[in-house]
Design a protein around this motif. Sequence first.
Motif, mmCIF file in Angstrom:
data_model
loop_
_atom_site.group_PDB
_atom_site.id
_atom_site.type_symbol
_atom_site.label_atom_id
_atom_site.label_comp_id
_atom_site.label_asym_id
_atom_site.label_seq_id
_atom_site.Cartn_x
_atom_site.Cartn_y
_atom_site.Cartn_z
ATOM 1 N N PHE A 48 7.314 1.636 -5.238
ATOM 2 C CA PHE A 48 7.777 0.990 -6.463
ATOM 3 C C PHE A 48 6.610 0.432 -7.277
ATOM 4 C CE2 PHE A 48 6.880 -3.232 -4.949
ATOM 5 C CZ PHE A 48 7.023 -3.145 -3.570
ATOM 6 N N SER A 49 5.443 0.319 -6.636
ATOM 7 C CA SER A 49 4.279 -0.253 -7.309
ATOM 8 C C SER A 49 3.407 0.807 -7.990
ATOM 9 C CB SER A 49 3.426 -1.029 -6.309
ATOM 10 O OG SER A 49 2.891 -0.151 -5.332
ATOM 11 N N VAL A 50 3.836 2.068 -7.922
ATOM 12 C CA VAL A 50 3.028 3.140 -8.491
ATOM 13 C C VAL A 50 3.222 3.219 -10.003
ATOM 14 C CG1 VAL A 50 2.682 5.628 -8.540
ATOM 15 C CG2 VAL A 50 3.060 4.477 -6.359
ATOM 16 N N GLN A 87 0.846 -1.194 0.000
ATOM 17 C CA GLN A 87 0.000 0.000 0.000
ATOM 18 C C GLN A 87 0.876 1.236 0.000
ATOM 19 O OE1 GLN A 87 -3.032 -0.177 2.956
ATOM 20 N NE2 GLN A 87 -4.024 1.707 2.315
ATOM 21 N N VAL A 88 0.338 2.297 -0.582
ATOM 22 C CA VAL A 88 1.055 3.565 -0.667
ATOM 23 C C VAL A 88 0.326 4.601 0.180
ATOM 24 C CG1 VAL A 88 1.781 5.418 -2.204
ATOM 25 C CG2 VAL A 88 1.914 3.036 -2.972
ATOM 26 N N GLN A 89 1.091 5.338 0.980
ATOM 27 C CA GLN A 89 0.528 6.431 1.772
ATOM 28 C C GLN A 89 0.924 7.756 1.118
ATOM 29 O OE1 GLN A 89 2.536 3.942 3.543
ATOM 30 N NE2 GLN A 89 0.618 2.818 3.516
ATOM 31 N N LEU A 90 -0.047 8.674 1.070
ATOM 32 C CA LEU A 90 0.169 9.959 0.406
ATOM 33 C C LEU A 90 -0.168 11.096 1.364
ATOM 34 C CD1 LEU A 90 -1.623 9.083 -2.953
ATOM 35 C CD2 LEU A 90 0.825 8.984 -2.493
ATOM 36 N N VAL A 91 0.691 12.105 1.393
ATOM 37 C CA VAL A 91 0.464 13.271 2.240
ATOM 38 C C VAL A 91 0.653 14.526 1.396
ATOM 39 C CG1 VAL A 91 1.181 14.550 4.272
ATOM 40 C CG2 VAL A 91 1.235 12.041 4.293
ATOM 41 N N GLU A 92 -0.410 15.306 1.264
ATOM 42 C CA GLU A 92 -0.342 16.556 0.506
ATOM 43 C C GLU A 92 0.026 17.722 1.423
ATOM 44 O OE1 GLU A 92 -4.175 14.470 -1.160
ATOM 45 O OE2 GLU A 92 -3.261 14.864 0.787
ATOM 46 N N ARG A 119 2.333 26.054 -4.965
ATOM 47 C CA ARG A 119 2.862 24.762 -5.348
ATOM 48 C C ARG A 119 2.440 23.727 -4.317
ATOM 49 N NH1 ARG A 119 8.996 22.407 -6.176
ATOM 50 N NH2 ARG A 119 8.985 22.496 -3.890
ATOM 51 N N LEU A 120 1.706 22.744 -4.786
ATOM 52 C CA LEU A 120 1.300 21.644 -3.926
ATOM 53 C C LEU A 120 2.329 20.515 -4.022
ATOM 54 C CD1 LEU A 120 -2.516 21.396 -4.743
ATOM 55 C CD2 LEU A 120 -1.346 22.885 -3.116
ATOM 56 N N SER A 121 2.522 19.835 -2.910
ATOM 57 C CA SER A 121 3.419 18.687 -2.863
ATOM 58 C C SER A 121 2.651 17.466 -2.396
ATOM 59 C CB SER A 121 4.584 18.935 -1.910
ATOM 60 O OG SER A 121 5.358 20.035 -2.307
ATOM 61 N N CYS A 122 3.054 16.310 -2.881
ATOM 62 C CA CYS A 122 2.460 15.043 -2.462
ATOM 63 C C CYS A 122 3.601 14.070 -2.211
ATOM 64 C CB CYS A 122 1.536 14.511 -3.542
ATOM 65 S SG CYS A 122 0.885 12.855 -3.190
ATOM 66 N N ALA A 123 3.828 13.778 -0.951
ATOM 67 C CA ALA A 123 4.897 12.867 -0.565
ATOM 68 C C ALA A 123 4.339 11.455 -0.427
ATOM 69 C CB ALA A 123 5.530 13.318 0.743
ATOM 70 N N ARG A 131 7.568 15.477 -10.988
ATOM 71 C CA ARG A 131 7.882 14.499 -9.959
ATOM 72 C C ARG A 131 9.369 14.536 -9.638
ATOM 73 N NH1 ARG A 131 7.468 9.428 -14.162
ATOM 74 N NH2 ARG A 131 9.687 9.323 -14.648
ATOM 75 N N ASP A 132 9.686 14.146 -8.422
ATOM 76 C CA ASP A 132 11.070 13.979 -7.984
ATOM 77 C C ASP A 132 11.151 12.561 -7.441
ATOM 78 O OD1 ASP A 132 13.492 13.854 -6.615
ATOM 79 O OD2 ASP A 132 13.407 15.966 -6.047
ATOM 80 N N ASP A 133 11.658 11.653 -8.259
ATOM 81 C CA ASP A 133 11.671 10.240 -7.866
ATOM 82 C C ASP A 133 12.559 9.992 -6.653
ATOM 83 O OD1 ASP A 133 11.476 9.021 -11.311
ATOM 84 O OD2 ASP A 133 9.926 9.669 -9.892
ATOM 85 N N ALA A 134 13.613 10.765 -6.509
ATOM 86 C CA ALA A 134 14.521 10.580 -5.366
ATOM 87 C C ALA A 134 13.818 10.891 -4.059
ATOM 88 C CB ALA A 134 15.749 11.455 -5.529
ATOM 89 N N LYS A 135 12.853 11.802 -4.129
ATOM 90 C CA LYS A 135 12.113 12.190 -2.919
ATOM 91 C C LYS A 135 10.735 11.542 -2.855
ATOM 92 C CE LYS A 135 14.323 16.742 -2.498
ATOM 93 N NZ LYS A 135 14.096 18.211 -2.422
ATOM 94 N N ASN A 136 10.399 10.727 -3.860
ATOM 95 C CA ASN A 136 9.067 10.115 -3.919
ATOM 96 C C ASN A 136 7.977 11.169 -3.755
ATOM 97 O OD1 ASN A 136 9.806 7.370 -4.315
ATOM 98 N ND2 ASN A 136 10.309 7.183 -2.141
#
Length: 129
Positions: free
Chosen positions: A29-31, A1-6, A19-23, A72-77
């Motif tokens: 890896f399943s996204v 499961q993936v958790q998302l925080v805006e 600018r909105l962010s979503c961590a 997107r910033d893959d290093a920071k997910n």
Amino acid sequence: QVQLVESGGGLVQTGGSLRLSCAASGRTFSVYGMGWFRQAPGKERVFVAAISRSDGNTYYADSVKGRFAISRDDAKNTVYLQMNSLKPEDTAVYYCAADTTLGTPFVVSYYRAYEYDSWGQGTQVTVSS
């Protein structure tokens, strides 16, 4: 499961920017793709923008094309939504979402809220006139 925080919502005047962010955390890896949706009071949740994990292709609702940019910033997910030239009609709660099941190719499904299986809690954006 993936958790998302805006984060990044707030009050801004017409013509301003946010600018909105979503961590993302967990099984990132399943996204297969990430999207932003918004919901105004008394209205249904609607698609805003999306980005594919595999090729980085981006997609936008006509109402925000040319004003908003998803990245997107893959290093920071983390996925971002840069919002410029904001209008009062952009006022809504903005939600970040992740597609981790790929039931339908993302290039076809990106705008369908029901294709996304992980959602953040939302962040309020208010644009004053």
